[in-house]
Design a protein around this motif. Sequence first.
Motif, PDB file in Angstrom:
ATOM      1  N   PRO A 209      26.877 -15.637  20.565  1.00  0.00           N
ATOM      2  CA  PRO A 209      27.260 -14.275  20.195  1.00  0.00           C
ATOM      3  C   PRO A 209      27.953 -13.576  21.356  1.00  0.00           C
ATOM      4  O   PRO A 209      27.686 -13.872  22.530  1.00  0.00           O
ATOM      5  CB  PRO A 209      25.920 -13.617  19.879  1.00  0.00           C
ATOM      6  CG  PRO A 209      24.908 -14.407  20.639  1.00  0.00           C
ATOM      7  CD  PRO A 209      25.419 -15.810  20.673  1.00  0.00           C
ATOM      8  N   LYS A 212      30.590  -7.982  21.295  1.00  0.00           N
ATOM      9  CA  LYS A 212      31.151  -7.248  20.159  1.00  0.00           C
ATOM     10  C   LYS A 212      30.416  -7.560  18.854  1.00  0.00           C
ATOM     11  O   LYS A 212      30.621  -6.892  17.842  1.00  0.00           O
ATOM     12  CB  LYS A 212      32.642  -7.580  20.008  1.00  0.00           C
ATOM     13  CG  LYS A 212      33.500  -7.126  21.185  1.00  0.00           C
ATOM     14  CD  LYS A 212      34.964  -7.382  20.911  1.00  0.00           C
ATOM     15  CE  LYS A 212      35.814  -6.974  22.107  1.00  0.00           C
ATOM     16  NZ  LYS A 212      35.685  -5.532  22.415  1.00  0.00           N
ATOM     17  N   ASP A 213      29.570  -8.602  18.872  1.00  0.00           N
ATOM     18  CA  ASP A 213      28.829  -8.983  17.666  1.00  0.00           C
ATOM     19  C   ASP A 213      27.568  -8.139  17.513  1.00  0.00           C
ATOM     20  O   ASP A 213      26.949  -7.738  18.501  1.00  0.00           O
ATOM     21  CB  ASP A 213      28.421 -10.466  17.734  1.00  0.00           C
ATOM     22  CG  ASP A 213      29.606 -11.397  17.623  1.00  0.00           C
ATOM     23  OD1 ASP A 213      30.556 -11.043  16.911  1.00  0.00           O
ATOM     24  OD2 ASP A 213      29.571 -12.468  18.263  1.00  0.00           O
ATOM     25  N   ARG A 214      27.186  -7.914  16.257  1.00  0.00           N
ATOM     26  CA  ARG A 214      25.896  -7.312  15.959  1.00  0.00           C
ATOM     27  C   ARG A 214      24.977  -8.422  15.461  1.00  0.00           C
ATOM     28  O   ARG A 214      25.325  -9.159  14.541  1.00  0.00           O
ATOM     29  CB  ARG A 214      26.065  -6.206  14.918  1.00  0.00           C
ATOM     30  CG  ARG A 214      26.693  -4.946  15.502  1.00  0.00           C
ATOM     31  CD  ARG A 214      27.288  -4.052  14.459  1.00  0.00           C
ATOM     32  NE  ARG A 214      28.386  -4.720  13.744  1.00  0.00           N
ATOM     33  CZ  ARG A 214      29.260  -4.084  12.969  1.00  0.00           C
ATOM     34  NH1 ARG A 214      29.170  -2.785  12.819  1.00  0.00           N
ATOM     35  NH2 ARG A 214      30.210  -4.745  12.361  1.00  0.00           N
ATOM     36  N   SER A 262      23.864  -3.795  19.801  1.00  0.00           N
ATOM     37  CA  SER A 262      24.041  -5.136  19.243  1.00  0.00           C
ATOM     38  C   SER A 262      22.787  -5.781  18.674  1.00  0.00           C
ATOM     39  O   SER A 262      22.886  -6.707  17.865  1.00  0.00           O
ATOM     40  CB  SER A 262      24.611  -6.077  20.326  1.00  0.00           C
ATOM     41  OG  SER A 262      25.849  -5.595  20.813  1.00  0.00           O
ATOM     42  N   ASN A 313      25.715  -6.492   5.087  1.00  0.00           N
ATOM     43  CA  ASN A 313      27.127  -6.680   5.453  1.00  0.00           C
ATOM     44  C   ASN A 313      27.481  -5.966   6.749  1.00  0.00           C
ATOM     45  O   ASN A 313      28.626  -5.532   6.941  1.00  0.00           O
ATOM     46  CB  ASN A 313      28.041  -6.189   4.312  1.00  0.00           C
ATOM     47  CG  ASN A 313      27.716  -6.838   2.997  1.00  0.00           C
ATOM     48  OD1 ASN A 313      27.576  -8.060   2.921  1.00  0.00           O
ATOM     49  ND2 ASN A 313      27.549  -6.035   1.955  1.00  0.00           N
ATOM     50  N   HIS A 314      26.491  -5.856   7.643  1.00  0.00           N
ATOM     51  CA  HIS A 314      26.706  -5.091   8.863  1.00  0.00           C
ATOM     52  C   HIS A 314      26.612  -5.975  10.112  1.00  0.00           C
ATOM     53  O   HIS A 314      26.904  -5.513  11.209  1.00  0.00           O
ATOM     54  CB  HIS A 314      25.652  -3.975   8.940  1.00  0.00           C
ATOM     55  CG  HIS A 314      25.868  -2.978  10.027  1.00  0.00           C
ATOM     56  ND1 HIS A 314      26.941  -2.120  10.050  1.00  0.00           N
ATOM     57  CD2 HIS A 314      25.142  -2.707  11.154  1.00  0.00           C
ATOM     58  CE1 HIS A 314      26.878  -1.350  11.129  1.00  0.00           C
ATOM     59  NE2 HIS A 314      25.792  -1.690  11.811  1.00  0.00           N
ATOM     60  N   PHE A 315      26.226  -7.254   9.945  1.00  0.00           N
ATOM     61  CA  PHE A 315      25.955  -8.110  11.097  1.00  0.00           C
ATOM     62  C   PHE A 315      26.842  -9.352  11.077  1.00  0.00           C
ATOM     63  O   PHE A 315      27.099  -9.927  10.024  1.00  0.00           O
ATOM     64  CB  PHE A 315      24.481  -8.522  11.120  1.00  0.00           C
ATOM     65  CG  PHE A 315      23.554  -7.347  11.289  1.00  0.00           C
ATOM     66  CD1 PHE A 315      23.219  -6.902  12.546  1.00  0.00           C
ATOM     67  CD2 PHE A 315      23.050  -6.688  10.178  1.00  0.00           C
ATOM     68  CE1 PHE A 315      22.380  -5.808  12.706  1.00  0.00           C
ATOM     69  CE2 PHE A 315      22.215  -5.598  10.325  1.00  0.00           C
ATOM     70  CZ  PHE A 315      21.887  -5.152  11.599  1.00  0.00           C
ATOM     71  N   GLU A 316      27.274  -9.730  12.270  1.00  0.00           N
ATOM     72  CA  GLU A 316      28.072 -10.946  12.412  1.00  0.00           C
ATOM     73  C   GLU A 316      27.212 -12.181  12.667  1.00  0.00           C
ATOM     74  O   GLU A 316      27.625 -13.308  12.375  1.00  0.00           O
ATOM     75  CB  GLU A 316      29.068 -10.790  13.581  1.00  0.00           C
ATOM     76  CG  GLU A 316      30.244  -9.865  13.319  1.00  0.00           C
ATOM     77  CD  GLU A 316      29.853  -8.394  13.401  1.00  0.00           C
ATOM     78  OE1 GLU A 316      30.471  -7.577  12.686  1.00  0.00           O
ATOM     79  OE2 GLU A 316      28.917  -8.073  14.174  1.00  0.00           O
ATOM     80  N   VAL A 317      26.021 -11.994  13.237  1.00  0.00           N
ATOM     81  CA  VAL A 317      25.179 -13.131  13.645  1.00  0.00           C
ATOM     82  C   VAL A 317      23.748 -12.927  13.158  1.00  0.00           C
ATOM     83  O   VAL A 317      23.173 -11.849  13.329  1.00  0.00           O
ATOM     84  CB  VAL A 317      25.175 -13.294  15.182  1.00  0.00           C
ATOM     85  CG1 VAL A 317      24.249 -14.437  15.591  1.00  0.00           C
ATOM     86  CG2 VAL A 317      26.584 -13.546  15.710  1.00  0.00           C
ATOM     87  N   ALA A 374      26.025 -12.401   4.251  1.00  0.00           N
ATOM     88  CA  ALA A 374      25.995 -11.738   5.544  1.00  0.00           C
ATOM     89  C   ALA A 374      27.094 -10.678   5.620  1.00  0.00           C
ATOM     90  O   ALA A 374      28.141 -10.823   5.046  1.00  0.00           O
ATOM     91  CB  ALA A 374      26.199 -12.770   6.661  1.00  0.00           C
TER      92      ALA A 374
END
Length: 374
Positions: A209, A212-214, A262, A313-317, A374
């Motif tokens: 991660p 910039k990732d959440r 994050s 739909n708010h997190f990248e990881v 996700a």
Amino acid sequence: MRLSAATLGVWFNGEERWFLRKVVTGDTVVFQEIPNLPRFGERIEDLGLYTRELLRPTHNLRSTFRAIRNYLAANAVAMTRDEVLAQQIINVIFCKIYDERFTAPQDTVRLRAGIDENATAIAERVHALFSEAKQQYDDVFDDDEKLTLDDRSLAYVVGELQPYSLMESDRDVVADAFETFIGPSLKGAQGQFFTPRNVVRLTTTMVQPTSKDRVIDPACGSGGFLVETLRNLWSQVDARGSKLKWPQAEIDSEKQKVAIRSIRGIDKDAFLSKVAKAYMAVLGDGRGGVFCENSLIDPAEWRPKAEDEVRDNHFEVVVTNPPFGKKLKVTDAVTLARYDLAHKWKRDPEASVSSAQPRFLMANRRRSCLLRSA
């Protein structure tokens, strides 16, 4: 030891252990209990005089926690239940991590036990440390929270832990302590199994991660994945700050921003979510992103703060090890209706066995799955 020239030894019965010093005065031999053994090249008088930079990392504290657990079970005054002992040990762990974080490298740490030091003096130092930690993190620890171990037991615990650097440990010391004190039967029933630190580290390294990732762990337990992810993100900030010649104050400010923005964690166990929050707080920050909620139910049923901070739909990881206890079954129809994966299929008894295309019926049962879109 009486029949040898040895002046130091360890008494061990397979469960409990004591460190002993033999003192010979004329014809009299006396054995004194000491906090632990000196390191190689260290005098016995140096025990308990550790500066922070002399604390050494450890790859495994489980044997130490087992010794502590067995000692306390046999000797601690007014407490024998493992759940109570676990909470007390974890409070001591936070005292030690706080001590390591707020002690200069060349200064002597305060969570220590000297060779001839009175147990009451040791306990007073630890109680003072815990009071400071509670004041520093008043949104994590309750005002009425206390260290309730008796002075002699507290001195024993300090003696066992004092040579090590918990912040630099290769393992998740909080999880190790929790697993040691909470019995297998309770863990199995509640699904409270902890992912080994090397697996956590491998996972975060593979996912890699960025700042910039959440990142979210919807079954965070004591916060192992969150802590390792935060360390990973902070190392990236350090590298960037070094490359751009940032002052240390700017690097620290950026680390705090990353932690607050994050990292999010959820756990339905109130004690574990509190442990995760405290762990994040003592290591740096990010404690505001940990919530005690049921991550399987509709977020509309959560408290407003959690619902606002943890959105679909708010997190990248997603990094997690969901609970898998044998007795953990989600039976609420409203909750199950929210998930589409892991249907259970059954063969239609009316279908011909010889049919080239056997028909199947889908049972009207759905298993919960944490990994929704996700």
